[in-house]
Scaffold this motif. Structure first.
Motif, short mmCIF file in Angstrom:
data_model
loop_
_atom_site.label_atom_id
_atom_site.label_comp_id
_atom_site.label_asym_id
_atom_site.label_seq_id
_atom_site.Cartn_x
_atom_site.Cartn_y
_atom_site.Cartn_z
N ARG A 76 0.82 -1.32 0.16
CA ARG A 76 0.10 -0.15 -0.09
C ARG A 76 0.79 1.28 -0.02
NH1 ARG A 76 -2.69 -3.58 3.33
NH2 ARG A 76 -5.00 -3.83 2.71
N ALA A 77 1.87 1.25 0.74
CA ALA A 77 2.74 2.35 0.98
C ALA A 77 3.56 2.55 -0.42
CB ALA A 77 3.94 2.18 1.96
N TRP A 78 3.84 1.61 -1.22
CA TRP A 78 4.65 1.60 -2.51
C TRP A 78 3.65 2.09 -3.50
CZ3 TRP A 78 2.86 -1.10 -6.68
CH2 TRP A 78 3.31 -0.70 -7.80
N VAL A 79 2.34 1.91 -3.56
CA VAL A 79 1.49 2.33 -4.60
C VAL A 79 1.31 3.59 -4.52
CG1 VAL A 79 -0.70 1.95 -3.76
CG2 VAL A 79 -0.42 1.70 -5.86
N ARG A 80 1.45 4.39 -3.23
CA ARG A 80 1.05 5.72 -2.93
C ARG A 80 2.40 6.62 -3.61
NH1 ARG A 80 -2.71 8.83 -2.59
NH2 ARG A 80 -3.82 7.79 -0.97
N ARG A 81 3.59 5.96 -3.12
CA ARG A 81 4.78 6.43 -3.76
C ARG A 81 4.90 6.50 -5.33
NH1 ARG A 81 6.98 3.18 0.12
NH2 ARG A 81 8.15 1.92 -1.37
N LYS A 82 4.36 5.20 -5.91
CA LYS A 82 4.26 5.29 -7.45
C LYS A 82 3.62 6.06 -8.02
CE LYS A 82 4.70 2.49 -11.08
NZ LYS A 82 6.31 1.79 -11.46
N ILE A 83 2.36 6.46 -7.36
CA ILE A 83 1.51 7.32 -7.97
C ILE A 83 2.20 8.69 -7.69
CG2 ILE A 83 -0.78 9.06 -7.38
CD1 ILE A 83 -2.26 6.05 -6.83
N ASN A 84 2.93 9.32 -6.44
CA ASN A 84 3.41 10.48 -6.56
C ASN A 84 4.46 10.55 -7.39
OD1 ASN A 84 1.61 10.83 -4.25
ND2 ASN A 84 3.25 10.38 -2.80
N ARG A 85 5.12 9.66 -7.96
CA ARG A 85 6.29 9.91 -8.77
C ARG A 85 5.97 9.95 -10.23
NH1 ARG A 85 9.78 6.58 -11.91
NH2 ARG A 85 8.67 4.70 -11.21
N LEU A 86 4.86 9.20 -10.59
CA LEU A 86 4.35 8.93 -11.94
C LEU A 86 3.33 10.32 -12.16
CD1 LEU A 86 3.21 5.39 -12.56
CD2 LEU A 86 5.19 6.47 -13.49
N PHE A 87 2.40 10.49 -11.00
CA PHE A 87 1.44 11.59 -11.54
C PHE A 87 1.60 12.60 -10.44
CE2 PHE A 87 -0.19 7.58 -13.40
CZ PHE A 87 -0.06 7.73 -14.57
N PRO A 88 2.46 13.51 -10.13
CA PRO A 88 2.63 14.33 -9.03
C PRO A 88 1.20 15.25 -8.81
CG PRO A 88 4.70 14.40 -10.49
CD PRO A 88 3.51 13.66 -11.34
N ASP A 89 0.44 15.37 -9.92
CA ASP A 89 -0.89 16.11 -9.71
C ASP A 89 -1.79 15.44 -8.74
OD1 ASP A 89 0.31 18.08 -11.19
OD2 ASP A 89 -0.87 17.79 -12.83
N LEU A 90 -1.47 13.92 -8.63
CA LEU A 90 -2.32 13.30 -8.00
C LEU A 90 -2.01 12.91 -6.60
CD1 LEU A 90 -3.77 10.70 -10.60
CD2 LEU A 90 -4.48 12.97 -10.18
N LYS A 91 -0.93 13.65 -6.18
CA LYS A 91 -0.55 13.32 -4.83
C LYS A 91 -1.60 13.63 -3.56
CE LYS A 91 3.40 14.59 -1.60
NZ LYS A 91 4.60 15.35 -1.65
N GLY A 92 -1.86 12.60 -2.81
CA GLY A 92 -2.45 12.69 -1.81
C GLY A 92 -3.96 12.31 -2.17
N ILE A 93 -4.24 12.00 -3.45
CA ILE A 93 -5.64 11.45 -3.78
C ILE A 93 -6.12 10.44 -3.00
CG2 ILE A 93 -4.88 9.94 -5.58
CD1 ILE A 93 -7.21 11.07 -7.33
N ALA A 94 -7.59 10.21 -2.89
CA ALA A 94 -8.08 9.25 -2.05
C ALA A 94 -8.28 7.87 -2.88
CB ALA A 94 -9.53 9.68 -1.67
N PHE A 95 -7.96 6.93 -2.04
CA PHE A 95 -8.57 5.72 -2.83
C PHE A 95 -9.86 5.29 -2.30
CE2 PHE A 95 -3.53 4.60 -2.17
CZ PHE A 95 -3.35 5.27 -3.27
#
Length: 222
Positions: free
Chosen positions: A111-130
């Motif tokens: 779960r922690a990895w997928v959050r980092r993955k999103i932040n790296r690939l798509f910075p505009d989605l940082k913190g988006i809800a799951f």
């Protein structure tokens, strides 16, 4: 549809599937359970190395976000040893996932990895809800290639897509159905095998999960 198959056997020149309320009989059989096999009464069960794969769904993206993230509706996956994938669904949610099992003590690493993955690939989605998170199994073979197993008269199992089965699985299903209808193997995409022998599948699956977990603990930090 929706009826559990309890067992599979060969009886009076027909295949017979037992269900909770009766039997289904047919002259031909196609076993397409892949990573979710069930035990057959007279042959050993389908064997693959079980590998978990999880996916996360975000809330639907707004128009500005969708205009910059996979605007062509692409589906993406990488070729890493610990593979991952991402795409948008019809409602504009980002679906992103990777190898890993969620329901064990180290599942939080995925779960922690997928959050980092999103932040790296798509910075505009940082913190988006799951909105949703789930996992399932993929079936691995020794050479990472799919197999068609001939396990009896007019009976095949297709399996072992190793995480890349959406397109190949569709083709295999169509060709196998045609083969069973006309009795010819010439239309099959690969030559069937008569054995299904992979050793220590449970142990190998656990070793893969341990390696995936270790990878996700450190991956995409930098």
């Amino acid at each position: 549809e929706g009826t559990p198959a309890l067992s599979l056997g060969w009886e009076a020149d027909q295949w017979e599937i037992a269900t909770p309320s009766g039997y289904v009989r047919a002259p031909a059989m196609l076993l397409a359970t892949n990573a979710y096999p069930f035990r057959m009464s007279w042959v050993h069960p389908l064997k693959t190395v079980p590998v978990s794969y999880f996916q996360v769904s975000t809330a639907p993206l707004n128009d500005a976000q969708r205009a910059k993230i996979l605007p062509g509706g692409e589906g993406c996956w990488d070729s890493a040893m610990v593979m991952s994938s991402w795409r948008l669904d019809g409602e504009g949610r980002l679906i992103i996932g990777g190898m890993g099992q969620l329901d064990h003590v180290a599942g939080g690493a995925h779960r922690a990895w997928v959050r980092r993955k999103i932040n790296r690939l798509f910075p505009d989605l940082k913190g988006i809800a799951f909105e949703h998170i789930w996992d399932g199994r993929i079936a691995m073979t020794n050479d990472k290639l799919p197999k068609i197993w001939r396990f009896g008269p007019r009976a095949y199992a297709c399996f072992g897509y190793s995480g890349r089965g959406i397109a190949p699985g569709t083709v295999f299903g169509q060709r196998l159905a045609a083969s069973l209808l006309d009795g010819s193997e010439e239309v099959l995409p690969i030559v069937p095998v008569n054995e299904n022998a992979i050793r220590a599948v449970g142990l190998r699956g656990k070793l893969i999960e341990a390696g995936v977990t270790a990878n996700h603990m450190v991956r995409d930090w930098f």
